[in-house]
Motif scaffolding. Structure first.
Motif, mmCIF file in Angstrom:
data_model
loop_
_atom_site.group_PDB
_atom_site.id
_atom_site.type_symbol
_atom_site.label_atom_id
_atom_site.label_comp_id
_atom_site.label_asym_id
_atom_site.label_seq_id
_atom_site.Cartn_x
_atom_site.Cartn_y
_atom_site.Cartn_z
ATOM 1 N N HIS A 30 -84.144 41.269 63.189
ATOM 2 C CA HIS A 30 -85.469 40.922 63.968
ATOM 3 C C HIS A 30 -85.325 41.214 65.298
ATOM 4 C CE1 HIS A 30 -87.109 39.322 60.201
ATOM 5 N NE2 HIS A 30 -86.071 38.471 60.247
ATOM 6 N N LEU A 31 -86.345 41.677 66.197
ATOM 7 C CA LEU A 31 -86.499 41.800 67.598
ATOM 8 C C LEU A 31 -87.076 40.664 67.984
ATOM 9 C CD1 LEU A 31 -87.114 45.543 68.117
ATOM 10 C CD2 LEU A 31 -84.954 44.475 67.810
ATOM 11 N N VAL A 32 -86.409 40.005 68.978
ATOM 12 C CA VAL A 32 -87.047 38.773 69.886
ATOM 13 C C VAL A 32 -87.580 39.098 71.483
ATOM 14 C CG1 VAL A 32 -86.977 36.216 70.194
ATOM 15 C CG2 VAL A 32 -85.882 37.385 68.211
ATOM 16 N N PHE A 33 -88.465 38.954 71.770
ATOM 17 C CA PHE A 33 -88.872 39.238 73.132
ATOM 18 C C PHE A 33 -89.522 37.927 73.754
ATOM 19 C CE2 PHE A 33 -89.722 43.024 70.522
ATOM 20 C CZ PHE A 33 -88.841 43.977 71.201
ATOM 21 N N LEU A 34 -89.095 38.110 75.153
ATOM 22 C CA LEU A 34 -89.813 36.940 76.023
ATOM 23 C C LEU A 34 -91.232 37.459 76.517
ATOM 24 C CD1 LEU A 34 -87.311 35.223 78.310
ATOM 25 C CD2 LEU A 34 -88.159 34.495 76.293
ATOM 26 N N CYS A 35 -92.100 36.734 76.560
ATOM 27 C CA CYS A 35 -93.606 37.100 76.704
ATOM 28 C C CYS A 35 -94.056 36.013 77.749
ATOM 29 C CB CYS A 35 -94.445 37.258 75.618
ATOM 30 S SG CYS A 35 -95.986 38.328 76.089
ATOM 31 N N THR A 36 -93.953 36.105 78.843
ATOM 32 C CA THR A 36 -94.078 34.912 79.746
ATOM 33 C C THR A 36 -94.929 35.142 80.980
ATOM 34 O OG1 THR A 36 -92.737 33.192 81.333
ATOM 35 C CG2 THR A 36 -91.759 35.337 80.887
ATOM 36 N N GLY A 51 -80.357 35.460 74.934
ATOM 37 C CA GLY A 51 -80.207 36.730 74.296
ATOM 38 C C GLY A 51 -81.563 37.352 73.661
ATOM 39 N N PHE A 52 -82.253 38.305 74.387
ATOM 40 C CA PHE A 52 -83.369 39.026 74.092
ATOM 41 C C PHE A 52 -83.436 40.392 73.947
ATOM 42 C CE2 PHE A 52 -84.262 34.753 75.753
ATOM 43 C CZ PHE A 52 -85.130 34.093 74.438
ATOM 44 N N ASP A 53 -84.298 40.925 73.302
ATOM 45 C CA ASP A 53 -84.284 42.650 73.077
ATOM 46 C C ASP A 53 -85.386 42.993 74.252
ATOM 47 O OD1 ASP A 53 -82.828 43.006 70.699
ATOM 48 O OD2 ASP A 53 -84.238 41.543 69.989
ATOM 49 N N GLY A 54 -85.963 42.333 74.958
ATOM 50 C CA GLY A 54 -86.753 42.775 76.106
ATOM 51 C C GLY A 54 -87.731 41.722 76.460
ATOM 52 N N PHE A 55 -88.540 42.044 77.595
ATOM 53 C CA PHE A 55 -89.373 41.130 78.379
ATOM 54 C C PHE A 55 -90.703 41.488 78.687
ATOM 55 C CE2 PHE A 55 -84.933 41.030 79.192
ATOM 56 C CZ PHE A 55 -84.576 39.676 79.305
ATOM 57 N N VAL A 56 -91.759 40.877 78.273
ATOM 58 C CA VAL A 56 -92.998 40.923 78.888
ATOM 59 C C VAL A 56 -93.136 39.601 79.917
ATOM 60 C CG1 VAL A 56 -95.574 41.093 78.241
ATOM 61 C CG2 VAL A 56 -93.914 42.052 76.700
ATOM 62 N N TYR A 62 -95.310 43.297 84.019
ATOM 63 C CA TYR A 62 -94.097 44.090 83.849
ATOM 64 C C TYR A 62 -93.654 43.991 82.582
ATOM 65 C CZ TYR A 62 -89.430 45.331 85.264
ATOM 66 O OH TYR A 62 -88.146 46.067 85.586
ATOM 67 N N VAL A 63 -93.189 45.146 81.984
ATOM 68 C CA VAL A 63 -92.489 45.198 80.942
ATOM 69 C C VAL A 63 -91.352 46.016 80.606
ATOM 70 C CG1 VAL A 63 -92.903 45.953 78.119
ATOM 71 C CG2 VAL A 63 -94.865 45.266 79.380
ATOM 72 N N GLN A 64 -90.058 45.356 80.099
ATOM 73 C CA GLN A 64 -88.772 46.180 80.005
ATOM 74 C C GLN A 64 -88.296 45.860 78.851
ATOM 75 O OE1 GLN A 64 -86.496 45.230 83.802
ATOM 76 N NE2 GLN A 64 -84.753 45.305 82.297
ATOM 77 N N VAL A 65 -87.487 46.833 78.238
ATOM 78 C CA VAL A 65 -86.855 46.807 77.128
ATOM 79 C C VAL A 65 -85.347 47.544 77.412
ATOM 80 C CG1 VAL A 65 -86.657 47.431 74.715
ATOM 81 C CG2 VAL A 65 -88.577 47.100 75.544
ATOM 82 N N GLY A 66 -84.365 46.844 77.318
ATOM 83 C CA GLY A 66 -83.206 47.402 77.971
ATOM 84 C C GLY A 66 -83.156 47.590 79.361
ATOM 85 N N HIS A 206 -95.498 50.093 71.398
ATOM 86 C CA HIS A 206 -95.479 51.257 71.040
ATOM 87 C C HIS A 206 -94.111 51.965 71.612
ATOM 88 C CE1 HIS A 206 -97.249 55.459 71.726
ATOM 89 N NE2 HIS A 206 -96.265 55.545 72.623
ATOM 90 N N HIS A 207 -93.338 51.435 72.326
ATOM 91 C CA HIS A 207 -92.048 51.832 72.591
ATOM 92 C C HIS A 207 -91.104 51.774 71.770
ATOM 93 C CE1 HIS A 207 -88.732 52.927 75.290
ATOM 94 N NE2 HIS A 207 -88.049 51.684 74.818
ATOM 95 N N VAL A 208 -91.160 50.409 71.089
ATOM 96 C CA VAL A 208 -90.006 50.232 69.972
ATOM 97 C C VAL A 208 -90.545 50.558 68.516
ATOM 98 C CG1 VAL A 208 -89.039 48.127 71.282
ATOM 99 C CG2 VAL A 208 -90.946 47.905 69.684
ATOM 100 N N GLY A 209 -91.797 50.974 68.350
ATOM 101 C CA GLY A 209 -92.263 51.814 67.077
ATOM 102 C C GLY A 209 -92.578 50.619 66.171
ATOM 103 N N ILE A 210 -93.063 49.239 66.514
ATOM 104 C CA ILE A 210 -93.194 48.336 65.581
ATOM 105 C C ILE A 210 -94.627 48.035 65.351
ATOM 106 C CG2 ILE A 210 -93.097 45.856 65.219
ATOM 107 C CD1 ILE A 210 -90.390 45.913 66.323
#
Length: 272
Positions: A30-36, A51-56, A62-66, A206-210
């Motif tokens: 699973h992908l786990v993101f912070l959304c804060t 450890g997270f796969d990306g950040f909102v 601001y949105v960042q993946v890797g 949209h970026h990760v295709g989920i």
């Protein structure tokens, strides 16, 4: 996952059960993101080390993946000045979030320091960690011009005006009560209109295709409302305000009662 009141408790601590749940869920694919509502610079090592796969962050601005920055919306300089002029004239403190720092006037930083110091004096646990509240105040930049910075969000506190009065004044912002409990009820978050956690999630998906149908979100505050309503399964923390619980699909326990871990188990992301 939201951060304050969800991943971390009021003292800034991440429960061991939440660390285990996030890491096991990622090992399970699973992908786990912070959304804060926090900015990137406000995420402490104790949070990032989970450890997270990306950040909102910045409530969707601001949105960042890797290493890929997918979104970076900014407040216009005139909107930043509107905040400063209003609270300077009507009472209250304020600061501005950017991904590279947090900016305020010396007067606002001093006011925030006094508020935080009173909480720490009453309960020293608020400042036990390396990223405790008093240390956070010390990191606020008072030497740079915020009007020249890429500001994503404004925070106000100790305001003389009510939330409704502030909303009436700032029709060019989305204004919600603060998610930081020590700031009390006279504090709030001021965001770019139409930009919130749900809009940031859409950019990320949209970026990760989920697909949205494969999403779960967990939060506890008013800046989580759009997120909890938008995803397939919105989960409120056990000590969230009733308005947040009402919008959610289900409710888990509080942060200190292993709320994230129990929610992950319930939905099959991790084993018991």
């Amino acid at each position: 996952l939201d951060v304050d009141g969800t991943l971390i408790d009021d003292y800034g601590r991440v429960p061991n059960s939440a660390v285990r749940a996030v890491r096991e869920a990622r090992r399970n694919g699973h992908l786990v993101f912070l959304c804060t509502g926090r900015s990137m610079v406000e995420l402490s090592p104790g949070v990032l080390d989970v450890g997270f796969d990306g950040f909102v962050v910045a409530s969707g601005a601001y949105v960042q993946v890797g290493s890929d920055v997918l979104e970076h919306k900014r407040l216009a300089p005139e909107a930043v000045r509107h905040v400063a002029d209003y609270f300077d004239a009507h009472g209250g403190g304020y600061y501005f979030q950017a991904n590279d720092g947090v900016y305020a006037t010396p007067q606002s930083r001093d006011l925030l320091g006094r508020i935080v110091a009173s909480h720490v004096a009453a309960d020293p646990a608020f400042d036990e960690l390396d990223h405790g509240l008093l240390r956070y105040v010390d990191t606020i930049n008072v030497d740079s011009d915020p009007y020249a910075m890429p500001i994503t969000k404004a925070i106000y506190f100790d305001a003389a005006a009510t939330l409704d009065e502030i909303r009436a004044e700032f029709t060019d912002f989305e204004v919600v009560p603060s998610s930081v409990t020590v700031f009390g009820t006279s504090a709030g978050e001021m965001m770019i209109p139409g930009v919130h956690k749900a809009s940031g999630i859409d950019v990320l998906l949209h970026h990760v295709g989920i697909d949205l149908t494969d999403t779960i979100a967990i939060g506890d505050s008013y800046n989580d409302l759009e997120m909890l309503e938008h995803v397939a399964v919105g989960i409120a923390m056990g000590d969230a305000p009733q308005a947040v619980k009402d919008i959610a699909d289900e409710v888990t326990t509080s942060t200190t009662e292993d709320g994230i871990h129990l929610a992950f188990v319930r939905h099959g992301l991790v084993a018991e």
